[in-house]
Write a protein that holds these residues in place. Structure first.
Motif, PDB file in Angstrom:
ATOM      1  N   ALA A   1       0.671  -7.529  13.606  1.00 18.05           N
ATOM      2  CA  ALA A   1       0.801  -6.800  12.342  1.00 18.05           C
ATOM      3  C   ALA A   1       1.885  -5.737  12.493  1.00 18.05           C
ATOM      4  O   ALA A   1       2.145  -5.243  13.595  1.00 18.05           O
ATOM      5  N   ALA A   2       2.517  -5.408  11.367  1.00 15.98           N
ATOM      6  CA  ALA A   2       3.572  -4.381  11.357  1.00 15.98           C
ATOM      7  C   ALA A   2       3.576  -3.717   9.996  1.00 15.98           C
ATOM      8  O   ALA A   2       2.941  -4.198   9.042  1.00 15.98           O
ATOM      9  N   LEU A   3       4.332  -2.636   9.893  1.00 18.86           N
ATOM     10  CA  LEU A   3       4.470  -1.957   8.613  1.00 18.86           C
ATOM     11  C   LEU A   3       5.908  -1.537   8.409  1.00 18.86           C
ATOM     12  O   LEU A   3       6.657  -1.329   9.366  1.00 18.86           O
ATOM     13  N   ILE A   4       6.272  -1.448   7.151  1.00 19.45           N
ATOM     14  CA  ILE A   4       7.591  -0.951   6.781  1.00 19.45           C
ATOM     15  C   ILE A   4       7.391   0.121   5.723  1.00 19.45           C
ATOM     16  O   ILE A   4       6.854  -0.143   4.650  1.00 19.45           O
ATOM     17  N   ASP A   5       7.799   1.319   6.074  1.00 16.94           N
ATOM     18  CA  ASP A   5       7.780   2.432   5.132  1.00 16.94           C
ATOM     19  C   ASP A   5       9.042   3.256   5.382  1.00 16.94           C
ATOM     20  O   ASP A   5       9.929   2.835   6.129  1.00 16.94           O
TER      21      ASP A   5
ATOM     22  N   MET B   1      -1.874   2.553   6.189  1.00 17.25           N
ATOM     23  CA  MET B   1      -1.121   1.426   6.744  1.00 17.25           C
ATOM     24  C   MET B   1      -1.054   1.528   8.265  1.00 17.25           C
ATOM     25  O   MET B   1      -1.292   0.545   8.969  1.00 17.25           O
ATOM     26  N   ARG B   2      -0.726   2.698   8.756  1.00 17.35           N
ATOM     27  CA  ARG B   2      -0.622   2.877  10.212  1.00 17.35           C
ATOM     28  C   ARG B   2      -1.963   2.625  10.898  1.00 17.35           C
ATOM     29  O   ARG B   2      -2.024   1.947  11.930  1.00 17.35           O
ATOM     30  N   ASP B   3      -3.045   3.151  10.323  1.00 15.21           N
ATOM     31  CA  ASP B   3      -4.377   2.925  10.897  1.00 15.21           C
ATOM     32  C   ASP B   3      -4.733   1.435  10.896  1.00 15.21           C
ATOM     33  O   ASP B   3      -5.262   0.908  11.884  1.00 15.21           O
ATOM     34  N   GLN B   4      -4.442   0.754   9.787  1.00 14.00           N
ATOM     35  CA  GLN B   4      -4.751  -0.679   9.688  1.00 14.00           C
ATOM     36  C   GLN B   4      -3.955  -1.477  10.713  1.00 14.00           C
ATOM     37  O   GLN B   4      -4.493  -2.357  11.390  1.00 14.00           O
ATOM     38  N   VAL B   5      -2.665  -1.190  10.831  1.00 18.39           N
ATOM     39  CA  VAL B   5      -1.813  -1.922  11.773  1.00 18.39           C
ATOM     40  C   VAL B   5      -2.285  -1.677  13.207  1.00 18.39           C
ATOM     41  O   VAL B   5      -2.392  -2.619  14.006  1.00 18.39           O
ATOM     42  N   GLN B   6      -2.597  -0.443  13.546  1.00 19.97           N
ATOM     43  CA  GLN B   6      -3.075  -0.147  14.901  1.00 19.97           C
ATOM     44  C   GLN B   6      -4.382  -0.873  15.190  1.00 19.97           C
ATOM     45  O   GLN B   6      -4.558  -1.431  16.285  1.00 19.97           O
TER      46      GLN B   6
ATOM     47  N   LEU C   1       2.078  -8.037   7.234  1.00 18.95           N
ATOM     48  CA  LEU C   1       3.124  -7.034   7.074  1.00 18.95           C
ATOM     49  C   LEU C   1       2.731  -6.101   5.937  1.00 18.95           C
ATOM     50  O   LEU C   1       2.559  -6.534   4.800  1.00 18.95           O
ATOM     51  N   TYR C   2       2.559  -4.843   6.266  1.00 18.22           N
ATOM     52  CA  TYR C   2       2.269  -3.809   5.270  1.00 18.22           C
ATOM     53  C   TYR C   2       3.586  -3.203   4.807  1.00 18.22           C
ATOM     54  O   TYR C   2       4.453  -2.900   5.633  1.00 18.22           O
TER      55      TYR C   2
ATOM     56  N   SER D   1       0.846  -1.199   0.000  1.00 17.15           N
ATOM     57  CA  SER D   1       0.000   0.000   0.000  1.00 17.15           C
ATOM     58  C   SER D   1       0.878   1.245   0.000  1.00 17.15           C
ATOM     59  O   SER D   1       1.838   1.314   0.760  1.00 17.15           O
ATOM     60  N   PRO D   2       0.551   2.236  -0.830  1.00 10.18           N
ATOM     61  CA  PRO D   2       1.344   3.466  -0.856  1.00 10.18           C
ATOM     62  C   PRO D   2       0.885   4.497   0.172  1.00 10.18           C
ATOM     63  O   PRO D   2       1.488   5.550   0.310  1.00 10.18           O
ATOM     64  N   LEU D   3      -0.160   4.178   0.892  1.00 12.16           N
ATOM     65  CA  LEU D   3      -0.773   5.155   1.785  1.00 12.16           C
ATOM     66  C   LEU D   3      -0.310   4.945   3.225  1.00 12.16           C
ATOM     67  O   LEU D   3      -0.809   4.074   3.936  1.00 12.16           O
TER      68      LEU D   3
END
Length: 165
Positions: free
Chosen positions: A105-109, A91-96, A132-133, A85-87
Motif C-alpha cells: 500500500a502507498a499514499l500520494i498527498d 491515510m498514513r495510519d491506514q497505509v502503515q 493506493l490512497y 481520502s482527504p484525511l
C-alpha cells in the motif's frame, strides 16, 4: 448464491438479483489479514458485492469498519484499489497498518515528492501495489491523470462522503 436488492440508477427501479456468495473466502481472508472471526454489520454484504464486480454505495457511520469493505477485496493478487481520502493522518495510519500486515500500500498527498510519486506509479503500473490512497486534489494533477489513464484500476473507493463530487 446470495440474493440482493439492486437499485437501477437509470430507472430508479429496485430489482432482486443473485450474486456469487464469497462469504467463506471473505471470512478466511478476514481472519488471515485482520485476525477477526466475523464481520461487522454490512461489511460482508459490501465485500460480496465488490467481489461480484458490482458498483456499490455503502453509507456507514464512522467506526463501522468501512475500510475493511474495500481493503479486503483489494488484497487479491493482480488487483489495484484507489482510495480517495482527504484525511492525511488517516491515510498514513491506514497505509502503515496495511504494510504491517504485508499488504503493498502507498499514499500520494502533498507531502510526497515528484520522484516518490513516480516510484509509486511505477510500482502500481507493474502490479506491485494493491492499495493506493490519494488526496482528492491529486485526482486532477497531470501526472496522476496520466497514471490513471495508463494503469488498470480495479476498485475506486471514496472514504469520505464530502469527497463525492
Amino acid at each position: 448464491m446470495m440474493k440482493v436488492n439492486i437499485l437501477e440508477t437509470d430507472t430508479g427501479r429496485i430489482r432482486e438479483d443473485e450474486l456469487r456468495d464469497w462469504s467463506q473466502a471473505a471470512l478466511n481472508q478476514l481472519d488471515k489479514a485482520y485476525g477477526y472471526k466475523s464481520f461487522r454489520p454490512g461489511q460482508l454484504e459490501a465485500v460480496n458485492t465488490i467481489l461480484n464486480d458490482r458498483d456499490l454505495v455503502a453509507v456507514m457511520p464512522t467506526g463501522s469498519g468501512k475500510s475493511v469493505c474495500y481493503q479486503l477485496p483489494a488484497m487479491r493478487e493482480g488487483h489495484l484499489a484507489l482510495v480517495v481520502s482527504p484525511l492525511r493522518a488517516l491515510m498514513r495510519d491506514q497505509v502503515q497498518a496495511l504494510q504491517a500486515r504485508g499488504v503493498a500500500a502507498a499514499l500520494i498527498d502533498s507531502g510526497v515528492t515528484p520522484k516518490q510519486r513516480q516510484s509509486i506509479y511505477a510500482m502500481a503500473h507493474g502490479g506491485g501495489l494493491r492499495i493506493l490512497y490519494v488526496a482528492p486534489e491529486r485526482l486532477f494533477a497531470d501526472d496522476f491523470l496520466f497514471f490513471s489513464q495508463s494503469t488498470r484500476i480495479d476498485l475506486i473507493a471514496v472514504d469520505e462522503a464530502h469527497c463525492v463530487l
